[in-house]
Design an enzyme around this catalytic site. Structure first.
Site, PDB file in Angstrom:
ATOM      1  N   LYS A 223      -6.209 -19.143  -1.520  1.00  0.00           N
ATOM      2  CA  LYS A 223      -4.967 -18.394  -1.258  1.00  0.00           C
ATOM      3  C   LYS A 223      -3.892 -18.865  -2.244  1.00  0.00           C
ATOM      4  O   LYS A 223      -4.205 -19.452  -3.268  1.00  0.00           O
ATOM      5  CB  LYS A 223      -4.541 -18.593   0.195  1.00  0.00           C
ATOM      6  CG  LYS A 223      -5.536 -18.012   1.196  1.00  0.00           C
ATOM      7  CD  LYS A 223      -5.593 -16.506   1.085  1.00  0.00           C
ATOM      8  CE  LYS A 223      -6.613 -15.915   2.028  1.00  0.00           C
ATOM      9  NZ  LYS A 223      -6.787 -14.470   1.808  1.00  0.00           N
TER      10      LYS A 223
ATOM     11  N   ARG B 265       0.825  -1.215   0.000  1.00  0.00           N
ATOM     12  CA  ARG B 265       0.000   0.000   0.000  1.00  0.00           C
ATOM     13  C   ARG B 265       0.855   1.258   0.000  1.00  0.00           C
ATOM     14  O   ARG B 265       0.477   2.279  -0.590  1.00  0.00           O
ATOM     15  CB  ARG B 265      -0.949  -0.033   1.203  1.00  0.00           C
ATOM     16  CG  ARG B 265      -2.079  -1.065   1.019  1.00  0.00           C
ATOM     17  CD  ARG B 265      -2.680  -1.444   2.361  1.00  0.00           C
ATOM     18  NE  ARG B 265      -3.878  -2.286   2.247  1.00  0.00           N
ATOM     19  CZ  ARG B 265      -3.866  -3.607   2.031  1.00  0.00           C
ATOM     20  NH1 ARG B 265      -2.713  -4.252   1.876  1.00  0.00           N
ATOM     21  NH2 ARG B 265      -4.989  -4.285   1.959  1.00  0.00           N
TER      22      ARG B 265
ATOM     23  N   GLY C 298      -1.298 -12.041  -4.897  1.00  0.00           N
ATOM     24  CA  GLY C 298      -2.711 -11.687  -5.046  1.00  0.00           C
ATOM     25  C   GLY C 298      -2.962 -10.257  -4.605  1.00  0.00           C
ATOM     26  O   GLY C 298      -3.729  -9.524  -5.232  1.00  0.00           O
TER      27      GLY C 298
ATOM     28  N   ASP D 259      -4.220 -15.411   7.342  1.00  0.00           N
ATOM     29  CA  ASP D 259      -2.962 -15.964   6.824  1.00  0.00           C
ATOM     30  C   ASP D 259      -2.249 -16.855   7.840  1.00  0.00           C
ATOM     31  O   ASP D 259      -1.222 -17.467   7.518  1.00  0.00           O
ATOM     32  CB  ASP D 259      -2.018 -14.830   6.414  1.00  0.00           C
ATOM     33  CG  ASP D 259      -2.540 -14.079   5.194  1.00  0.00           C
ATOM     34  OD1 ASP D 259      -3.304 -14.672   4.412  1.00  0.00           O
ATOM     35  OD2 ASP D 259      -2.198 -12.892   5.037  1.00  0.00           O
TER      36      ASP D 259
ATOM     37  N   ARG E  79       3.716 -19.655   2.939  1.00  0.00           N
ATOM     38  CA  ARG E  79       3.286 -19.964   4.310  1.00  0.00           C
ATOM     39  C   ARG E  79       3.192 -21.479   4.556  1.00  0.00           C
ATOM     40  O   ARG E  79       3.369 -21.939   5.681  1.00  0.00           O
ATOM     41  CB  ARG E  79       1.966 -19.267   4.632  1.00  0.00           C
ATOM     42  CG  ARG E  79       2.072 -17.744   4.524  1.00  0.00           C
ATOM     43  CD  ARG E  79       0.946 -17.020   5.222  1.00  0.00           C
ATOM     44  NE  ARG E  79       0.753 -15.691   4.657  1.00  0.00           N
ATOM     45  CZ  ARG E  79       1.502 -14.617   4.932  1.00  0.00           C
ATOM     46  NH1 ARG E  79       2.499 -14.707   5.772  1.00  0.00           N
ATOM     47  NH2 ARG E  79       1.252 -13.460   4.361  1.00  0.00           N
TER      48      ARG E  79
ATOM     49  N   ARG F  16      -5.116 -23.891   1.050  1.00  0.00           N
ATOM     50  CA  ARG F  16      -4.361 -24.105   2.298  1.00  0.00           C
ATOM     51  C   ARG F  16      -4.986 -25.141   3.224  1.00  0.00           C
ATOM     52  O   ARG F  16      -4.282 -25.728   4.053  1.00  0.00           O
ATOM     53  CB  ARG F  16      -4.144 -22.771   3.027  1.00  0.00           C
ATOM     54  CG  ARG F  16      -3.102 -21.921   2.330  1.00  0.00           C
ATOM     55  CD  ARG F  16      -2.843 -20.609   3.018  1.00  0.00           C
ATOM     56  NE  ARG F  16      -1.701 -19.943   2.382  1.00  0.00           N
ATOM     57  CZ  ARG F  16      -1.436 -18.649   2.478  1.00  0.00           C
ATOM     58  NH1 ARG F  16      -2.228 -17.862   3.191  1.00  0.00           N
ATOM     59  NH2 ARG F  16      -0.381 -18.147   1.879  1.00  0.00           N
TER      60      ARG F  16
HETATM   61  C1  S3P Z   1      -4.243  -9.037   2.169  1.00  0.00           C
HETATM   62  C2  S3P Z   1      -5.504  -9.525   2.346  1.00  0.00           C
HETATM   63  C3  S3P Z   1      -5.786 -10.949   2.585  1.00  0.00           C
HETATM   64  C4  S3P Z   1      -4.523 -11.718   2.956  1.00  0.00           C
HETATM   65  C5  S3P Z   1      -3.358 -11.369   2.098  1.00  0.00           C
HETATM   66  C6  S3P Z   1      -3.048  -9.887   2.243  1.00  0.00           C
HETATM   67  C7  S3P Z   1      -4.081  -7.581   1.940  1.00  0.00           C
HETATM   68  O1  S3P Z   1      -6.293 -11.511   1.391  1.00  0.00           O
HETATM   69  O2  S3P Z   1      -4.767 -13.109   2.884  1.00  0.00           O
HETATM   70  O3  S3P Z   1      -2.212 -12.102   2.453  1.00  0.00           O
HETATM   71  O4  S3P Z   1      -2.948  -7.069   2.055  1.00  0.00           O
HETATM   72  O5  S3P Z   1      -5.087  -6.919   1.650  1.00  0.00           O
HETATM   73  P1  S3P Z   1      -7.875 -11.484   1.047  1.00  0.00           P
HETATM   74  O6  S3P Z   1      -8.242 -10.097   0.708  1.00  0.00           O
HETATM   75  O7  S3P Z   1      -8.021 -12.432  -0.116  1.00  0.00           O
HETATM   76  O8  S3P Z   1      -8.552 -11.993   2.288  1.00  0.00           O
END
Ligand code: S3P
Length: 452
Positions: free
Chosen positions: A354, A33, A101, A327, A403, A358
């Site tokens: 994920k 971010r 992701g 996570d 992880r 997982r």
């Molecule tokens: C994250 C949100 C989560 C998390 C990922 C980081 C983020 O994912 O599992 O490791 O930084 O916004 P989801 O939005 O799919 O829950």
């Protein structure tokens, strides 16, 4: 531990006590971010403590491809000269988000209301993950996505030329979806609203406010509601990234299950939307103390002391806590295998989409190590073998999932026979120094020989 390329198997035999300080890397969510909002501000944002894992490096490269000037000044010290809201240029080439992701979904959001096109891809894990959860709300702003079946990557997103603001209720508990919508809302006129049934990590909202955007957050009958007024002029910031509670979970959980251990993890972020694991571990009887609680850069932090905890007992983890520890279920499952009794983890369906599935990865890996695990589509239960009771002696598939790899190396440290992960490479996506950090605490890992 390369993130890509030939697999690098690694073996964890039983460990002696872990002692000392564990300086875990910067928070991954906040690092992504910082770069993205820095790229959308007018002027230079300076970042310290940035996680230099491959996921975040891929986001830095993406921000440069959209026209921001990104400079590394030294370990964790970066600056980013932003182009302003709506100022992204069209990238000349495909944006490769690697394993991340968060990277791909947030960057898609950030460009969705600028009239440019970009094509996104990633590694085999990311190309298998659902993107419709993000492209559907982005279409409401006027963006158009064309990808493979099921909205999978590679995917080309064309940003809206005349974006309209959106009022969106997230159908899944996902901070990535919420954040993609808010970032898109930055360049839409008027108020963009996101409502989520369960509050997910709130770093985007906090940071948007820090950069000077008008953000209001309230709990309503429909859920947790975030409203953002579009087209702000984002002011560049100095950001000190706290250390990642999700990375801290690995040495902390290792200390809880390796006899004689006592470690301190200084300066970890304890934002309540992230700290669910630590409440769960305390509910199980873990010996954890939070020292010097304080606030840094708008996020609560503390120094966490963890001691070997042979009296831990299985519990049912409240499903409403899932978002705040999403996570951490893989490493919790390893702790559960070393506790007395069953640990039941309901409401965890999101784990199936994920970096790997997982629930399946942990269930198969723990069974190979001699544990009993039950699963449903939306839950799993680990039947504990008690302290030091896990047989181990297996080779487990990491499935391009950092992880999963770290969880099974820690399982090996407390098991009766060594545990091998078939590829430790993915650990570099979030925790490049995992191996030396754990070895400094007292762990011993063995790289498999060429023909092993
Ligand atoms: C994250 C949100 C989560 C998390 C990922 C980081 C983020 O994912 O599992 O490791 O930084 O916004 P989801 O939005 O799919 O829950």
């Amino acid at each position: 531990m390369a993130a890509h390329g030939t697999p690098t198997p690694l073996t964890a035999p039983a460990s002696g006590p872990l002692t000392g300080e564990a300086h875990v890397p910067g928070d991954k969510s906040i690092s992504h971010r910082s770069l993205i909002l820095g790229a959308l501000a007018v002027g230079e944002t300076r970042i310290t403590g940035l996680l230099e894992g491959q996921d975040v490096l891929d986001t830095a490269t993406a921000m440069a491809a959209f026209g921001a000037e990104v400079v590394r000044h030294g370990e964790g010290r970066w600056s980013i000269h932003g182009v302003g809201t709506g100022g992204f240029a069209e990238p000349e080439d495909v944006i490769d988000c690697g394993n991340s992701g968060t990277g791909v979904r947030l960057v898609m959001g950030a460009m969705a209301t600028t009239p440019i096109a970009a094509t996104f891809t990633g590694d085999a894990s990311l190309r298998a993950r659902p993107m419709g959860r993000v492209t559907e709300p982005l279409a409401l702003f006027g963006a158009e996505a064309r990808g493979r079946a099921g909205g999978r990557l590679p995917l080309t997103l064309t940003g809206a030329a005349l974006p309209v603001p959106v009022d969106y209720a997230t159908p899944v508990a996902s901070a990535q979806v919420k954040s993609a919508v808010l970032l898109a809302g930055l360049n839409a006129p008027g108020a963009t609203v996101v409502t989520e049934r369960v509050a997910t990590r709130d770093h985007t909202e906090r940071m948007l406010a820090g950069f000077g955007a008008e953000v209001t957050v309230e709990d309503t009958a429909a859920g947790h509601r975030i409203a953002l007024i579009g087209r702000p002029e984002l002011r560049p910031q100095a950001i000190a990234v706290p250390r990642d509670p999700s990375s801290a979970a690995f040495p902390v959980c290792a200390a809880l299950i390796v006899p004689g251990s006592e470690i301190v993890v200084p300066n970890i972020g304890l934002n309540p939307t992230r700290a669910g694991l630590y409440t769960t571990l305390q509910d199980m009887g873990a010996d954890l103390t939070f020292e010097n609680p304080r606030e840094e850069g708008g996020e609560p932090v503390a120094d966490l002391r963890a001691r070997y905890s042979p009296a831990m007992r299985g519990i049912t983890v409240p499903p409403e806590r899932a978002a705040s520890m999403i996570d951490e279920y893989p490493i919790l499952a390893v702790v559960a295998a070393n506790a007395e009794g069953a640990t039941h983890m309901p409401g965890t369906h999101e784990l199936r989409v994920k970096e790997s599935d997982r629930i399946d990865a942990m269930a198969r890996g723990l069974r190979a190590c001699g544990a009993r695990v039950d699963e449903t589509e939306d839950s799993f239960t680990v039947h504990g073998a008690g302290p030091g009771g896990l047989p181990g002696g297996a080779t487990v598939a990491a499935r391009l999932d950092h992880r999963i790899a770290m969880s099974f190396l820690i399982a090996g440290m407390a098991a009766r026979a060594p545990v091998t992960v078939d590829d430790a490479g993915p650990i570099a996506t979030s925790f490049p120094d995992f191996r030396p950090l754990m070895e400094r605490l007292g762990a011993r890992f063995e790289a498999a020989t060429e023909d092993a």
